[in-house]
Design a protein around this motif. Structure first.
Motif, short mmCIF file in Angstrom:
data_model
loop_
_atom_site.label_atom_id
_atom_site.label_comp_id
_atom_site.label_asym_id
_atom_site.label_seq_id
_atom_site.Cartn_x
_atom_site.Cartn_y
_atom_site.Cartn_z
N TRP A 1 -48.26 16.03 -7.06
CA TRP A 1 -48.63 14.65 -6.81
C TRP A 1 -47.51 13.72 -7.22
O TRP A 1 -46.97 13.83 -8.32
CB TRP A 1 -49.90 14.29 -7.59
N LEU A 2 -47.16 12.80 -6.33
CA LEU A 2 -46.17 11.77 -6.64
C LEU A 2 -46.89 10.60 -7.30
O LEU A 2 -47.88 10.09 -6.76
CB LEU A 2 -45.48 11.30 -5.37
N ILE A 3 -46.39 10.17 -8.45
CA ILE A 3 -47.05 9.08 -9.16
C ILE A 3 -46.07 7.93 -9.42
O ILE A 3 -44.86 8.13 -9.51
CB ILE A 3 -47.67 9.54 -10.50
N HIS A 4 -46.63 6.73 -9.51
CA HIS A 4 -45.88 5.55 -9.93
C HIS A 4 -46.89 4.53 -10.45
O HIS A 4 -48.11 4.71 -10.28
CB HIS A 4 -45.05 4.97 -8.77
N ARG A 5 -46.42 3.49 -11.08
CA ARG A 5 -47.33 2.47 -11.59
C ARG A 5 -48.03 1.79 -10.43
O ARG A 5 -47.40 1.37 -9.46
CB ARG A 5 -46.56 1.45 -12.41
N SER A 6 -49.34 1.67 -10.53
CA SER A 6 -50.13 1.10 -9.44
C SER A 6 -50.08 -0.42 -9.40
O SER A 6 -50.42 -1.02 -8.37
CB SER A 6 -51.59 1.56 -9.58
N GLU A 7 -49.65 -1.05 -10.51
CA GLU A 7 -49.70 -2.51 -10.56
C GLU A 7 -48.63 -3.19 -9.72
O GLU A 7 -48.73 -4.38 -9.42
CB GLU A 7 -49.56 -3.00 -12.01
N TRP A 8 -47.55 -2.45 -9.36
CA TRP A 8 -46.50 -3.07 -8.56
C TRP A 8 -45.95 -2.05 -7.57
O TRP A 8 -46.06 -0.84 -7.75
CB TRP A 8 -45.38 -3.62 -9.45
N PRO A 9 -45.35 -2.53 -6.47
CA PRO A 9 -44.87 -1.61 -5.44
C PRO A 9 -43.62 -0.86 -5.85
O PRO A 9 -42.88 -1.29 -6.74
CB PRO A 9 -44.59 -2.54 -4.25
N VAL A 10 -43.40 0.27 -5.21
CA VAL A 10 -42.18 1.05 -5.42
C VAL A 10 -41.01 0.27 -4.83
O VAL A 10 -41.14 -0.41 -3.81
CB VAL A 10 -42.32 2.42 -4.74
N SER A 11 -39.86 0.33 -5.48
CA SER A 11 -38.67 -0.36 -4.97
C SER A 11 -38.32 0.15 -3.58
O SER A 11 -38.62 1.29 -3.21
CB SER A 11 -37.49 -0.15 -5.93
N SER A 12 -37.65 -0.70 -2.81
CA SER A 12 -37.38 -0.37 -1.41
C SER A 12 -36.52 0.87 -1.26
O SER A 12 -36.79 1.72 -0.40
CB SER A 12 -36.70 -1.56 -0.73
N PHE A 13 -35.49 1.02 -2.09
CA PHE A 13 -34.61 2.19 -1.95
C PHE A 13 -35.32 3.46 -2.43
O PHE A 13 -35.11 4.54 -1.87
CB PHE A 13 -33.29 2.00 -2.70
N ALA A 14 -36.18 3.33 -3.45
CA ALA A 14 -36.96 4.50 -3.87
C ALA A 14 -37.94 4.91 -2.78
O ALA A 14 -38.15 6.11 -2.55
CB ALA A 14 -37.70 4.19 -5.16
N ALA A 15 -38.52 3.94 -2.09
CA ALA A 15 -39.43 4.26 -1.00
C ALA A 15 -38.71 5.02 0.12
O ALA A 15 -39.26 5.96 0.70
CB ALA A 15 -40.05 2.98 -0.45
N ARG A 16 -37.47 4.62 0.40
CA ARG A 16 -36.69 5.34 1.42
C ARG A 16 -36.39 6.76 0.97
O ARG A 16 -36.45 7.70 1.77
CB ARG A 16 -35.39 4.59 1.70
N ALA A 17 -36.07 6.93 -0.30
CA ALA A 17 -35.80 8.27 -0.81
C ALA A 17 -37.05 9.14 -0.73
O ALA A 17 -36.98 10.32 -0.33
CB ALA A 17 -35.30 8.19 -2.25
N ILE A 18 -38.21 8.60 -1.08
CA ILE A 18 -39.46 9.35 -1.01
C ILE A 18 -39.74 9.79 0.42
O ILE A 18 -40.12 10.94 0.68
CB ILE A 18 -40.62 8.49 -1.54
#
Length: 295
Positions: A265-282
């Motif tokens: 499972w990929l996790i990150h803090r739910s209170e704010w969005p993932v950064s744009s470059f991290a989203a591209r990497a994912i």
């Protein structure tokens, strides 16, 4: 902190070289321009020398002008990053279990080569440390084998990874529990738990992994298969750790019937969005694992 309005007045004055033109551009009176400059000079010393036909910046004035330019650039970078439009630079911070980490790290490095503005920061850790690191904002992204129920964390399916029984390539004739006893077990921090789950499929009613002769132990994920490759014993570990091992010709996987599969499972803090470059990497990594053929 210096007043932003005073700084705008100063940079305009330095650009135009005239109190009159600076006042016109800023829609201020000349007295207001002089007042802003006086406030700055009260804090920083003499900034401008007034000459009959021009203004001359002092060394302190030149230093302040550089400061204003750097501040403006930093402001633009911040706004670009917060807008989500900047996908060309930034840090990708990921913490994961060792097995999937061995597969991910070369991919992340390849991404960094393609995107020189990206910086990769990756750490190997068990689930408990992954959860703590993401919750404490030490890492933006994490991978865990158990889906968390903490509302502060958002979790999404990333990939699946089966467990494998791995033996020396020269000793693949495994038909009975006694064959495993003869080989001996190469243990690791999750070794006994993984072996118990997998071997119950192949050898139902077995006396337990703890009864097997232990031939070695290491907590370094990249080294667990080295003693197996040297014929010193067998082990049980996740597939991505096995496929990352360099000496594939020295090891073999023994079929154990219905697979035992862990979901990652990929996790990150739910209170704010993932950064744009991290989203591209994912997105890139997910696509890679979705298209990967079972090895």
């Amino acid at each position: 902190m210096l007043n932003p309005q005073w700084l705008r007045t100063f940079t305009t004055l330095a650009e135009l070289g005239s109190f009159t033109r600076a006042a016109e551009r800023l829609h201020l009176t000349q007295a207001a321009v002089s007042q802003h400059l006086r406030h700055l000079e009260n804090e920083l010393g003499l900034l401008v020398i007034r000459r009959p036909r021009q203004l001359e910046l002092t060394p302190a004035g030149h230093a302040l002008l550089v400061y204003c330019e750097e501040t403006e650039l930093a402001d633009k970078r911040l706004r670009l990053r917060l807008s989500g439009a900047d996908t060309e630079s930034g840090e990708i911070s990921l913490i994961s279990p060792g097995s999937i980490g061995l597969a991910l790290f070369p991919m992340l490095l390849a991404l960094q080569q393609a995107k020189p503005g990206w910086v990769v920061r990756h750490r190997f850790a068990p689930d408990s440390e992954v959860l703590a690191a993401v919750l404490q904002n030490q890492y933006e992204l994490g991978l865990v084998t158990l889906k968390p129920d903490d509302p502060r964390l958002a979790a999404s399916h990333f990939t699946e990874e089966p467990l494998e029984l791995i033996v020396p390539a020269t000793q693949t004739d495994i038909h009975a529990w006694s064959d495993l006893e003869r080989l001996g077990f190469i243990d690791h921090p999750d070794g006994q738990a993984m072996a118990s789950r997998l071997l119950s499929r192949r050898f139902p009613g077995n006396p337990g992994v703890q009864t097997l002769r232990r031939q070695g132990f290491t907590n370094q994920i990249g080294l667990i298969l080295e003693p197996v490759a040297r014929g010193l014993g067998f082990t049980v570990m996740p597939r991505y750790a096995r496929t990352a091992f360099a000496r594939q010709d020295a090891i073999a996987v023994v079929e154990c019937g219905p697979p035992v599969v862990d979901t990652l499972w990929l996790i990150h803090r739910s209170e704010w969005p993932v950064s744009s470059f991290a989203a591209r990497a994912i997105e890139h990594l997910r696509q890679h694992f979705a298209n990967a053929e079972p090895a």
